[in-house]
Write a protein that holds these residues in place. Structure first.
Motif: not given
Length: 118
Positions: A75-78, A95-101, A10-11, A16-17
């Motif tokens: 582009s980073l998966g959000a 609102q977007v969700r990161d890879p962990w929701g 996540a860091l 990158r985000a």
């Protein structure tokens, strides 16, 4: 604080985000986090009391170019979670969700004759 299952991954994702962020160590023992425009973004392990996901407060980031910021995170998966919604004029939010929701809020100018660099 952003709660995740994999702190190191996540860091890296949040660095990158938010490429303007600087990785810093605070406390004793050292705790890694990201510093972004005077805000410490603490990435911490999810546990049985506070899990990862869209279940709490959402921090909204004011961005110069809404479309570019949204495209960058995607582009980073959000993934888009809510919106985009038009507010006033060319201002939008979503609102977007990161890879962990976890949710990340974006708010800024979109479209029109506005040219933005990614």
């Amino acid at each position: 604080m952003v709660h995740v299952a994999d702190v190191e991954a996540a860091l890296g994702w949040y660095a990158r985000a938010f490429p303007e962020a600087e990785r810093v160590s605070i406390g004793t023992p050292a705790f890694e986090c990201l510093s972004l425009f005077g805000v410490l973004l603490e990435i911490v392990p999810a546990d049985e009391k506070v899990g990862a996901g869209a279940s709490g407060s959402i921090v909204y980031w004011n961005v110069e170019c809404f479309d570019a910021a949204l495209g960058h995170l995607q582009s980073l998966g959000a993934t888009l979670y809510r919106g985009p919604m038009r507010l006033e004029g060319e201002e939008h939010m979503c609102q977007v969700r990161d890879p962990w929701g976890n949710c990340i809020g974006l708010r800024g100018l979109s479209g029109g004759r506005r040219q933005c660099a990614p």
